[in-house]
Each structure stands twice: as C-alpha cells, then as structure tokens.
Design a protein around this motif. Structure first.
Motif, mmCIF file in Angstrom:
data_model
loop_
_atom_site.group_PDB
_atom_site.id
_atom_site.type_symbol
_atom_site.label_atom_id
_atom_site.label_comp_id
_atom_site.label_asym_id
_atom_site.label_seq_id
_atom_site.Cartn_x
_atom_site.Cartn_y
_atom_site.Cartn_z
ATOM 1 N N LEU A 139 1.008 -1.212 0.075
ATOM 2 C CA LEU A 139 0.113 0.047 0.131
ATOM 3 C C LEU A 139 0.956 1.202 -0.006
ATOM 4 O O LEU A 139 1.957 1.467 0.898
ATOM 5 C CB LEU A 139 -1.102 0.054 1.287
ATOM 6 N N ALA A 140 0.579 2.223 -0.888
ATOM 7 C CA ALA A 140 1.529 3.207 -1.186
ATOM 8 C C ALA A 140 1.487 4.130 0.222
ATOM 9 O O ALA A 140 0.512 4.355 0.713
ATOM 10 C CB ALA A 140 1.053 4.287 -2.241
ATOM 11 N N LYS A 141 2.610 4.461 0.510
ATOM 12 C CA LYS A 141 2.868 5.349 1.954
ATOM 13 C C LYS A 141 2.830 4.583 3.104
ATOM 14 O O LYS A 141 2.956 5.325 4.208
ATOM 15 C CB LYS A 141 2.146 6.593 1.692
ATOM 16 N N ASP A 142 2.531 3.245 3.102
ATOM 17 C CA ASP A 142 2.150 2.659 4.254
ATOM 18 C C ASP A 142 3.403 1.551 4.565
ATOM 19 O O ASP A 142 3.880 0.872 3.628
ATOM 20 C CB ASP A 142 1.043 1.938 4.261
ATOM 21 N N GLY A 143 3.844 1.331 6.013
ATOM 22 C CA GLY A 143 4.634 0.478 5.895
ATOM 23 C C GLY A 143 3.999 -0.994 6.284
ATOM 24 O O GLY A 143 2.906 -0.653 6.647
ATOM 25 N N THR A 160 -1.158 -2.637 7.706
ATOM 26 C CA THR A 160 -0.163 -1.660 7.277
ATOM 27 C C THR A 160 -0.539 -0.240 8.254
ATOM 28 O O THR A 160 -1.473 -0.307 8.952
ATOM 29 C CB THR A 160 -0.515 -1.205 6.038
ATOM 30 N N ALA A 161 0.627 0.473 8.359
ATOM 31 C CA ALA A 161 0.399 1.617 9.088
ATOM 32 C C ALA A 161 1.220 2.768 8.376
ATOM 33 O O ALA A 161 2.154 2.512 7.431
ATOM 34 C CB ALA A 161 1.192 1.332 10.505
ATOM 35 N N PRO A 162 0.606 4.130 8.474
ATOM 36 C CA PRO A 162 -0.520 4.482 9.337
ATOM 37 C C PRO A 162 -1.910 4.390 9.048
ATOM 38 O O PRO A 162 -2.714 4.930 9.693
ATOM 39 C CB PRO A 162 0.082 5.671 9.463
ATOM 40 N N SER A 163 -2.178 3.958 7.937
ATOM 41 C CA SER A 163 -3.413 3.899 7.477
ATOM 42 C C SER A 163 -4.527 2.765 8.011
ATOM 43 O O SER A 163 -5.539 2.569 7.870
ATOM 44 C CB SER A 163 -3.578 3.921 5.935
ATOM 45 N N ASP A 178 -6.709 -5.464 -1.154
ATOM 46 C CA ASP A 178 -7.238 -4.569 -0.253
ATOM 47 C C ASP A 178 -8.646 -4.699 0.367
ATOM 48 O O ASP A 178 -9.415 -4.496 -0.322
ATOM 49 C CB ASP A 178 -6.965 -3.114 -0.454
ATOM 50 N N TYR A 179 -8.557 -4.956 1.673
ATOM 51 C CA TYR A 179 -10.080 -5.274 2.235
ATOM 52 C C TYR A 179 -10.436 -4.134 3.188
ATOM 53 O O TYR A 179 -11.294 -4.287 3.849
ATOM 54 C CB TYR A 179 -9.923 -6.659 3.292
ATOM 55 N N GLY A 180 -9.685 -2.908 3.049
ATOM 56 C CA GLY A 180 -9.985 -1.861 3.814
ATOM 57 C C GLY A 180 -9.341 -1.588 5.144
ATOM 58 O O GLY A 180 -8.579 -2.330 5.632
ATOM 59 N N GLN A 181 -9.675 -0.590 5.846
ATOM 60 C CA GLN A 181 -9.212 -0.277 7.020
ATOM 61 C C GLN A 181 -9.938 -0.987 8.298
ATOM 62 O O GLN A 181 -11.089 -1.019 8.192
ATOM 63 C CB GLN A 181 -9.356 1.396 7.213
ATOM 64 N N ILE A 182 -8.948 -1.418 9.088
ATOM 65 C CA ILE A 182 -9.556 -2.052 10.229
ATOM 66 C C ILE A 182 -10.191 -0.970 11.219
ATOM 67 O O ILE A 182 -11.198 -1.158 11.809
ATOM 68 C CB ILE A 182 -8.367 -2.681 11.011
ATOM 69 N N THR A 183 -9.424 0.039 11.551
ATOM 70 C CA THR A 183 -9.948 1.354 12.190
ATOM 71 C C THR A 183 -9.213 2.507 11.427
ATOM 72 O O THR A 183 -8.301 2.638 10.656
ATOM 73 C CB THR A 183 -9.742 1.230 13.555
ATOM 74 N N GLN A 184 -9.938 3.711 11.873
ATOM 75 C CA GLN A 184 -9.223 4.763 11.264
ATOM 76 C C GLN A 184 -8.660 5.437 12.597
ATOM 77 O O GLN A 184 -7.936 6.973 12.324
ATOM 78 C CB GLN A 184 -10.265 5.778 11.080
ATOM 79 N N LYS A 185 -8.358 5.182 13.551
ATOM 80 C CA LYS A 185 -7.669 5.909 14.730
ATOM 81 C C LYS A 185 -7.206 4.793 15.967
ATOM 82 O O LYS A 185 -7.656 3.582 15.857
ATOM 83 C CB LYS A 185 -8.760 6.881 15.675
ATOM 84 N N GLY A 186 -6.378 5.228 16.599
ATOM 85 C CA GLY A 186 -5.758 4.439 17.676
ATOM 86 C C GLY A 186 -4.588 3.720 17.069
ATOM 87 O O GLY A 186 -3.427 4.279 16.677
ATOM 88 N N SER A 187 -4.557 2.466 17.345
ATOM 89 C CA SER A 187 -3.469 1.658 17.176
ATOM 90 C C SER A 187 -3.899 0.058 16.829
ATOM 91 O O SER A 187 -5.088 -0.141 16.918
ATOM 92 C CB SER A 187 -2.446 1.357 18.307
ATOM 93 N N ILE A 188 -3.022 -0.547 16.035
ATOM 94 C CA ILE A 188 -3.277 -1.876 15.648
ATOM 95 C C ILE A 188 -2.422 -2.861 16.240
ATOM 96 O O ILE A 188 -1.127 -2.437 16.597
ATOM 97 C CB ILE A 188 -3.433 -1.796 14.160
ATOM 98 N N CYS A 189 -2.520 -4.057 16.151
ATOM 99 C CA CYS A 189 -1.700 -5.198 16.733
ATOM 100 C C CYS A 189 -0.409 -5.283 15.834
ATOM 101 O O CYS A 189 -0.467 -5.209 14.729
ATOM 102 C CB CYS A 189 -2.308 -6.216 16.924
#
Length: 414
Positions: A139-143, A160-163, A178-189
């Motif tokens: 994903l472009a711009k995401d690690g 991926t992060a930060p998206s 790409d199945y989309g965002q898990i969340t739009q804020k906070g953090s992911i595992c």
C-alpha cells in the motif's frame, strides 16, 4: 542508571551470538523465522539515513551467522534518504520453500519527523539458490507492520500503518487484495494469527478483535472485548515516541493459535496478562500475569514484547522490565527473564534471568521464533562486558549494548 539485581537465584542458561560487527545496525523488531533445513533467518534494522535493513542466516549446528544481503541491494527507493530501514514482521517459509517477509521505514536517526515514504514491500528469498525477489508495494505510503502466512493456500495477510489497512497477497497469482481499514484511529496489533480453517485474527484499539473470514472473504468484528480491568494503562508517550510510532496499550501485543486446544493465546498490551480467546464461542478468559515476578507490583511500568512462542503444551515469553526500544528505551529497571506457562496445568513460572556462560545478561528483546527442536530464539539488546568494543550509537539508558541473537534450549522445561 543502574539495573537492579533480581531477588531470584535462578538463571536461564543461554547462548548469545553478538552482532555488533554490523556497525550500521541499531535494532531488531521481529524479523525472525526458521526454515525446514533447520536454519534461523533474521533481520537487523537501522535508523541511519541512506542505510537499509540487513538479512542474515544462523546455523544452529555450527553457531555461524552469515550476512545474506542488504535490502538496499534489491529494493530501489525513489527517496534514497528513507530506504527500507526495518523488517517489522516475522519471516515465514512457504510450501514452495521460499522465505517471505515485509518491510517498513525507520525514522532517520530514530527521531519521529514528517517523512515521504513510498511504501513497504513484500520480499521473497530463495535460500537454496540465494535469490531475492521484490514482490512490490502493499500500500503506497504505508509500512507493513504485521504479517502472517497461510502456508496451505500460499496466502500472506498483513496490516499496514499508518492507514491501518488489512491486505492479502496471493503468492501463486501475484495479486494484492485490499480489504480496507480495520480502524481509522488508535493503534493496531503487531501480531496476526490464524486458526485451522484459515481465518485470520488481529486486534485494534480499544481492546477489540477483528476476524477475516476466509469462506466469505470479509472482515468481521466480534463484540467481545479484551479485558483491561481498569488497570492504570498509559500509552508510551516519552520523548522517543511520535509519528506512526504509537504502539498501543489497549490491544493485544502478541497472539498465537494453539492447535491442540483450538484457542488463541495472547498478551494484553497494557496489563501484560495472558488470555485465551475462543473464536468459536467468541469468549475470552484471562489467565495470568506474564511480566515476570519482578514486575508484578507495577504492570503499568512495562511494555510487553513480541516474544510469545509455544512448544508442545507450553507457552514461553520474555518480558522486558520497562519501555524497551533499544537506544530509545525508557524506565528499564531489570534484566530480561524467561517466563513459561503450561496451558494444561494453568501454571505460570518465572524461570529467572537469561544469562550466558560469560555472565552476559539481556536488557530487552523484541520478537521470537521457536524451532522444531525446542530452541527458542530472540533478538535484542545484551550487555557489553568489561573492555569490549561496542558501537557508540548503541546506548541504552547510558549503558552500551550489543545487538545479540539469543538461543535458549527450553526442552528442560517441557
């Protein structure tokens, strides 16, 4: 600052293989895997501008470690100032015999700052023919922050992060989905796991779990929450934190599937407590504190690691005693211990300090891998003994450290 001495007399015998000869390297986050031929593969990371992560092979029989390649040799970057400085994921061997992992950027000099990043790559490595293949940007711009593998179907799943996108890669067809965002804020595992039906599980704030259902190819969100129980849980907000470095307290830190119990076991990011999650009934049971006996009175003063591994009916874990991130560490007070948990007896034991024959101890670790023979491998920061040369950049709370590959034979504990 002086590290304290444990009140326990127990020590965990270990072999530590020093890695300070690779002077550009300053950290290691997960980047560990084993292959069917018994070798251990790992990556070291760097925050030096214009430098990239390196990949190594370790032979457990001979004890010899060999540098294989630098990512900069095989992945071209439009911005050479910000190469692929990290491998933040485990390393998996597929049914095709190739090794797979994902890449991430590193902040120049370790200082959070605005960056222009083209995106993390998936990479495959043929260890039999010593060939490397760039599988492209997820994903472009995401690690690529988290990764797991369905070896049977030859699928890779990543966060991926930060998206915060959940993405699959079909190895056979060379297709990203790409199945989309898990969340739009906070953090992911930082740790994804998969059940025996090919469903993938992860965690996101606040204390939530998501599932990718393979049969429907959709994301699902169980209503059950991880149990934080109101402990004093604070995000790590010291001087070294910032940017996309938000690592999250109200998520799981490590998690794995156990085939015998058909349960997921994980470490909570805020409390360092072990839990079991039953995907079938969607219930969670809290089990025990895994932060070692020395930390029981102040669980909020540690940050859990990615070191959870299993062998037979035992879980093994190496907690740190503070907020560990190599030269960016804060509040570290003790050396690392090994903790075990018997999932059949529901018994947790602090096995004591990890120490080698020379008396060298471990400041902190990141990820781990367990090989087929019950050898538990970790990457981390280890003590510099008297009169040893060390890299001047590698200072942890005013103490020099070496990077080290840590090997523990855990067969005596099972």
């Amino acid at each position: 600052m002086k590290f304290g001495l444990s009140e326990q007399s127990m020590n965990v015998n270990t072999h530590i293989f020093l890695l300070s000869q690779y002077t550009e390297m300053d950290s290691a986050y997960w980047g560990l895997g084993s292959s069917s031929d018994g070798s251990i593969y790992f990556a070291l990371c760097t925050h030096q501008p214009n430098k990239s992560a390196m990949v190594f092979a370790h032979n457990p029989t001979t004890g010899i470690t060999q540098k294989l390649f630098s990512l900069a040799d095989y992945i071209s970057n439009a911005d050479t100032f910000l190469p692929q400085g990290k491998v933040h994921t485990p390393i998996f061997e597929g049914s095709d015999g190739l090794l797979y992992f994902g890449t991430h950027f590193a902040y120049p000099h370790g200082k959070p700052q605005p960056v222009t990043y083209e995106g993390g790559h998936l990479v495959s490595y043929d260890h039999k023919n010593n060939s490397i293949h760039d599988l492209g940007i997820a994903l472009a711009k995401d690690g690529i922050l988290s990764l797991t593998m369905d070896k049977e179907r030859m699928l890779l799943y990543m966060l991926t992060a930060p998206s915060f996108h959940f993405i699959a890669y079909d190895i056979g067809h060379k297709i990203y989905k790409d199945y989309g965002q898990i969340t739009q804020k906070g953090s992911i595992c930082r740790s994804l796991t998969m059940d025996n039906n090919g469903n993938v599980y992860g965690s996101y704030e606040d204390n939530k779990i998501f599932r990718f259902d393979l049969s429907t190819a959709t994301l699902e969100y169980p209503s059950v929450l991880l149990r934080a129980h109101g402990e004093k849980i604070r995000e790590w907000e010291g001087a070294s934190r910032g940017g996309v470095n938000k690592i999250g307290r109200n998520i799981w830190r490590s998690a794995l599937w156990n085939e015998s119990t058909k349960l997921i076991y994980g470490i909570h990011g805020g409390t360092s407590k072990l839990f079991e999650f039953d995907p079938k009934s969607e219930t969670i049971k809290e089990l025990d504190f895994m932060g070692a006996d020395i930390n029981k009175n102040h669980p909020e003063m540690i940050y859990p690691t990615l070191s959870l591994a299993q062998y037979k009916n035992m879980l093994f874990y190496t907690p740190d005693s503070g907020f560990f991130d190599y030269a960016r560490s804060e509040k570290m007070k003790e050396h690392a211990h090994l903790v075990s948990y018997d999932i059949l007896k529901f018994e947790q034991i602090d096995r004591g300090e990890i120490i080698d024959a020379s008396g060298r101890r471990v400041y902190g670790v990141a990820g781990s891998v367990m090989d087929l023979h019950g050898r538990y491998y970790l990457l981390g920061a280890v003590e510099v003994l008297k009169n040893e040369a060390y890299n001047r950049q590698n200072i942890l709370q005013k103490k020099p450290f070496h990077l080290g590959l840590i090997e523990i034979d855990i067969n005596e504990y099972v």
